[in-house]
Motif scaffolding. Sequence first.
Motif, PDB file in Angstrom:
ATOM      1  N   GLY A  92      35.441  44.447  51.656  1.00 20.62           N
ATOM      2  CA  GLY A  92      36.326  45.314  50.894  1.00 20.62           C
ATOM      3  C   GLY A  92      37.411  45.928  51.767  1.00 20.62           C
ATOM      4  O   GLY A  92      38.560  46.073  51.335  1.00 20.62           O
ATOM      5  N   LEU A  93      37.052  46.301  53.004  1.00 24.44           N
ATOM      6  CA  LEU A  93      38.027  46.865  53.936  1.00 24.44           C
ATOM      7  C   LEU A  93      39.139  45.863  54.231  1.00 24.44           C
ATOM      8  O   LEU A  93      40.332  46.190  54.163  1.00 24.44           O
ATOM      9  N   LEU A  94      38.768  44.634  54.541  1.00 22.37           N
ATOM     10  CA  LEU A  94      39.761  43.618  54.896  1.00 22.37           C
ATOM     11  C   LEU A  94      40.677  43.294  53.712  1.00 22.37           C
ATOM     12  O   LEU A  94      41.908  43.293  53.836  1.00 22.37           O
ATOM     13  N   ILE A  95      40.076  43.029  52.557  1.00 20.47           N
ATOM     14  CA  ILE A  95      40.872  42.624  51.397  1.00 20.47           C
ATOM     15  C   ILE A  95      41.664  43.795  50.832  1.00 20.47           C
ATOM     16  O   ILE A  95      42.851  43.657  50.511  1.00 20.47           O
ATOM     17  N   GLY A  96      41.031  44.969  50.699  1.00 16.77           N
ATOM     18  CA  GLY A  96      41.727  46.126  50.148  1.00 16.77           C
ATOM     19  C   GLY A  96      42.873  46.593  51.023  1.00 16.77           C
ATOM     20  O   GLY A  96      43.955  46.922  50.519  1.00 16.77           O
ATOM     21  N   THR A  97      42.654  46.606  52.344  1.00 26.06           N
ATOM     22  CA  THR A  97      43.715  47.023  53.257  1.00 26.06           C
ATOM     23  C   THR A  97      44.865  46.035  53.243  1.00 26.06           C
ATOM     24  O   THR A  97      46.045  46.415  53.202  1.00 26.06           O
ATOM     25  N   PHE A  98      44.540  44.752  53.251  1.00 26.54           N
ATOM     26  CA  PHE A  98      45.583  43.721  53.228  1.00 26.54           C
ATOM     27  C   PHE A  98      46.391  43.786  51.941  1.00 26.54           C
ATOM     28  O   PHE A  98      47.628  43.738  51.963  1.00 26.54           O
ATOM     29  N   ALA A  99      45.694  43.915  50.799  1.00 35.35           N
ATOM     30  CA  ALA A  99      46.383  43.957  49.509  1.00 35.35           C
ATOM     31  C   ALA A  99      47.253  45.197  49.386  1.00 35.35           C
ATOM     32  O   ALA A  99      48.405  45.126  48.935  1.00 35.35           O
ATOM     33  N   GLY A 100      46.728  46.360  49.781  1.00 35.53           N
ATOM     34  CA  GLY A 100      47.482  47.593  49.652  1.00 35.53           C
ATOM     35  C   GLY A 100      48.689  47.650  50.560  1.00 35.53           C
ATOM     36  O   GLY A 100      49.751  48.158  50.168  1.00 35.53           O
ATOM     37  N   TYR A 101      48.553  47.128  51.770  1.00 35.27           N
ATOM     38  CA  TYR A 101      49.670  47.191  52.718  1.00 35.27           C
ATOM     39  C   TYR A 101      50.705  46.108  52.452  1.00 35.27           C
ATOM     40  O   TYR A 101      51.902  46.338  52.594  1.00 35.27           O
ATOM     41  N   LYS A 102      50.232  44.932  52.049  1.00 36.19           N
ATOM     42  CA  LYS A 102      51.144  43.808  51.810  1.00 36.19           C
ATOM     43  C   LYS A 102      51.919  43.985  50.515  1.00 36.19           C
ATOM     44  O   LYS A 102      53.131  43.762  50.451  1.00 36.19           O
ATOM     45  N   GLY A 103      51.212  44.379  49.438  1.00 37.84           N
ATOM     46  CA  GLY A 103      51.862  44.581  48.147  1.00 37.84           C
ATOM     47  C   GLY A 103      52.310  43.258  47.527  1.00 37.84           C
ATOM     48  O   GLY A 103      51.860  42.176  47.913  1.00 37.84           O
ATOM     49  N   GLY A 104      53.181  43.350  46.544  1.00 34.50           N
ATOM     50  CA  GLY A 104      53.735  42.154  45.922  1.00 34.50           C
ATOM     51  C   GLY A 104      52.728  41.362  45.128  1.00 34.50           C
ATOM     52  O   GLY A 104      51.731  41.889  44.614  1.00 34.50           O
ATOM     53  N   TRP A 105      52.954  40.055  45.034  1.00 33.06           N
ATOM     54  CA  TRP A 105      52.098  39.196  44.211  1.00 33.06           C
ATOM     55  C   TRP A 105      50.696  39.063  44.802  1.00 33.06           C
ATOM     56  O   TRP A 105      49.723  38.848  44.062  1.00 33.06           O
ATOM     57  N   VAL A 106      50.571  39.193  46.137  1.00 32.58           N
ATOM     58  CA  VAL A 106      49.245  39.129  46.763  1.00 32.58           C
ATOM     59  C   VAL A 106      48.381  40.275  46.266  1.00 32.58           C
ATOM     60  O   VAL A 106      47.220  40.088  45.873  1.00 32.58           O
ATOM     61  N   ASP A 107      48.957  41.468  46.261  1.00 31.23           N
ATOM     62  CA  ASP A 107      48.246  42.653  45.786  1.00 31.23           C
ATOM     63  C   ASP A 107      47.880  42.501  44.311  1.00 31.23           C
ATOM     64  O   ASP A 107      46.747  42.783  43.902  1.00 31.23           O
ATOM     65  N   GLN A 108      48.816  42.052  43.505  1.00 29.04           N
ATOM     66  CA  GLN A 108      48.571  41.898  42.073  1.00 29.04           C
ATOM     67  C   GLN A 108      47.466  40.889  41.793  1.00 29.04           C
ATOM     68  O   GLN A 108      46.574  41.117  40.969  1.00 29.04           O
ATOM     69  N   ALA A 109      47.492  39.752  42.495  1.00 34.46           N
ATOM     70  CA  ALA A 109      46.491  38.713  42.264  1.00 34.46           C
ATOM     71  C   ALA A 109      45.092  39.185  42.650  1.00 34.46           C
ATOM     72  O   ALA A 109      44.121  39.002  41.904  1.00 34.46           O
ATOM     73  N   LEU A 110      44.981  39.814  43.824  1.00 34.94           N
ATOM     74  CA  LEU A 110      43.673  40.272  44.284  1.00 34.94           C
ATOM     75  C   LEU A 110      43.123  41.380  43.398  1.00 34.94           C
ATOM     76  O   LEU A 110      41.938  41.399  43.065  1.00 34.94           O
ATOM     77  N   MET A 111      43.990  42.311  42.993  1.00 33.69           N
ATOM     78  CA  MET A 111      43.519  43.424  42.172  1.00 33.69           C
ATOM     79  C   MET A 111      43.179  42.983  40.749  1.00 33.69           C
ATOM     80  O   MET A 111      42.281  43.532  40.122  1.00 33.69           O
ATOM     81  N   ARG A 112      43.891  41.997  40.215  1.00 32.92           N
ATOM     82  CA  ARG A 112      43.527  41.494  38.881  1.00 32.92           C
ATOM     83  C   ARG A 112      42.160  40.814  38.931  1.00 32.92           C
ATOM     84  O   ARG A 112      41.381  40.895  37.982  1.00 32.92           O
ATOM     85  N   PHE A 113      41.876  40.130  40.045  1.00 35.59           N
ATOM     86  CA  PHE A 113      40.546  39.531  40.197  1.00 35.59           C
ATOM     87  C   PHE A 113      39.481  40.623  40.251  1.00 35.59           C
ATOM     88  O   PHE A 113      38.429  40.509  39.608  1.00 35.59           O
TER      89      PHE A 113
END
Length: 277
Positions: A93-114
Amino acid sequence: MITSMRKIFISQKVIPICSIILGILFIVTLFAPWIAPNDPIAVNLAYKLQSPSWEFPLGTDHLGRCNLSRILYGGRISLGFAMLIFISSLTIGLLIGTFAGYKGGWVDQALMRFCDGVMAFPSLILILGLVGIFGPGLPQVILALMLVQWVYYARMFRGMVLSLKEQNFIAAAKISGSSQWKIIRNHIVPNVLPPLVVMGTLEMGWAIMDISAMSFLGLGVQPPTPEWGAMIHEGKSYIRTNPELMLYPGLMIMLVIVTFNLLGEALSERYGVKRRS
């Protein structure tokens, strides 16, 4: 003001007491091979359903096995693998949540929708479904629990990172020429990890209960390996004549879960961390 002081006073009492109880439980179960008076899986029908004695302090079960020895060894599985599930889920959760929150954009949207899709279903239903796919057994239960639990940590990490990345010290780090990896490592992770460790204290109780529930249903730990949930399952046939076979492991599960919850609630009150609903 009075309410706040009362909460701080209570937390000052609860935190050390719960920490001592959990510390004793971890030490006792860790040294179970040296503390247990008997072999936990040795079957001896001549000692079937014995009352407590010097040789068997908590009596024996329907197969003549020492109840105390099985409880001590069962705690190694319940506590040890609950800790493994927590650490693994928190790390993912730390790796994916930190990456998604900091990167933003479509990466964040895709991971959070999952993550939203996973969280839309009751966790127990998903765990049962995954265990049904993987097959019964402790490794399969652990894998299923990790696959379900990490999404909650990822969502919480992501929310914290979104608020932190707008802070002035992050902007200062960017202006100074720090790389994204250095900012995440030196500024983001140290600020989001402590609240999640507090939250993990609350989640440990759920992990222990899930492991015990799967074993009680016959999907987790398989006989003759001792585990608290499996011991309750084995003792349910003797609930009228020998209720202690279910009572002893049930009390241990209750003690550990209540202690973790009290500790987690006290820590969350002290540090202002909201628990997952």
